[in-house]
Every structure is written in structure tokens, then in C-alpha cells.
Design a protein around this motif. Structure first.
Motif, short mmCIF file in Angstrom:
data_model
loop_
_atom_site.label_atom_id
_atom_site.label_comp_id
_atom_site.label_asym_id
_atom_site.label_seq_id
_atom_site.Cartn_x
_atom_site.Cartn_y
_atom_site.Cartn_z
N SER A 19 1.00 -1.20 -0.04
CA SER A 19 0.12 0.05 -0.20
C SER A 19 0.71 1.18 -0.14
CB SER A 19 -0.99 -0.02 1.06
OG SER A 19 -1.57 1.22 1.33
N HIS A 20 1.95 1.19 0.67
CA HIS A 20 2.60 2.33 0.64
C HIS A 20 3.50 2.70 -0.42
CE1 HIS A 20 5.67 5.23 2.88
NE2 HIS A 20 6.63 4.48 2.27
N GLN A 22 2.38 1.85 -3.31
CA GLN A 22 1.31 2.02 -4.39
C GLN A 22 1.02 3.51 -4.24
OE1 GLN A 22 -2.03 -0.54 -3.80
NE2 GLN A 22 -0.93 -2.03 -4.81
N GLU A 23 1.08 4.17 -2.82
CA GLU A 23 1.01 5.55 -2.61
C GLU A 23 2.05 6.58 -3.03
OE1 GLU A 23 -0.37 5.98 1.42
OE2 GLU A 23 -1.87 4.59 1.26
N ARG A 24 3.18 5.77 -2.90
CA ARG A 24 4.38 6.64 -3.03
C ARG A 24 4.73 6.39 -4.43
NH1 ARG A 24 7.69 8.76 0.77
NH2 ARG A 24 8.48 10.00 -1.10
N THR A 25 4.19 6.97 -5.33
CA THR A 25 4.44 6.80 -6.87
C THR A 25 5.63 7.78 -7.21
OG1 THR A 25 2.82 8.51 -7.62
CG2 THR A 25 2.12 6.17 -7.44
#
Length: 98
Positions: A19-20, A22-25
Motif C-alpha cells: 500500500s505504501h 502504491q501511494e508513493r508513486t
């Protein structure tokens, strides 16, 4: 700690890591490789390989989609930037074989 609890905690930590990422593109795979020696592609390959050990076949594109949160080609089009000369130099230095 019993094995069931340990496995549940490890699974939760894995989901949180995914998840992290995926958020930190903004964090590029080459940055991860240069700093940590692995990237999202490595993580998806490990996932696919571990599934295979359990007799579960997961195609590489599906494993990447699990880690990226979308098809890999879509993620690349939306978020992947060309590596800078400095990033490429650091990658070459960190991954020298010889």
C-alpha cells in the motif's frame, strides 16, 4: 508468539508495504534499487515465486498488478520517469558484477 499470529503479522506488514509503495508513486523503482537493492518488480517476482512454491501459478503481469495496484503498463505510463544520469550511474555502481 505462535506461527499463526506471526504469519498474520507478516501478511499485514506486507500489505502495508505494498500500500505504501502504491501511494508513493514519486519513488521510482531505480531509487528503490539504488537504496535498498530491490524494487516493486522484485517484490512482485518474490510474490509470484512464493505462490509457485504453494502450487499456485500467478502470471507475472498479475503479480505486478497486485504490487502496483494497476496493470504495470498503466503504472509506467502514469508514474515512471526516465532515469537521470546520476540514477543510472548509481545503479551501475551498486550492481556491478565481476
Amino acid at each position: 508468539m505462535d506461527d499463526k499470529t506471526r504469519t498474520e503479522l507478516e501478511a499485514a506488514a506486507f500489505r502495508r508495504l505494498v500500500s505504501h509503495l502504491q501511494e508513493r508513486t514519486d519513488v521510482q523503482n531505480i531509487d528503490l534499487m539504488n537504496l535498498a537493492g530491490f524494487c516493486r518488480n522484485c517484490l512482485s517476482r518474490w510474490y509470484r515465486e512464493e505462490a509457485g512454491k504453494q502450487g499456485i501459478e500467478i502470471a507475472d503481469p498479475k503479480a505486478r498488478e497486485i504490487v502496483y495496484g494497476m496493470p504495470y503498463d498503466e503504472w509506467k505510463a502514469k508514474h515512471q520517469k526516465d532515469a537521470s544520469a546520476d540514477q543510472k550511474k548509481a545503479f551501475d555502481k551498486a550492481h556491478k558484477h565481476g
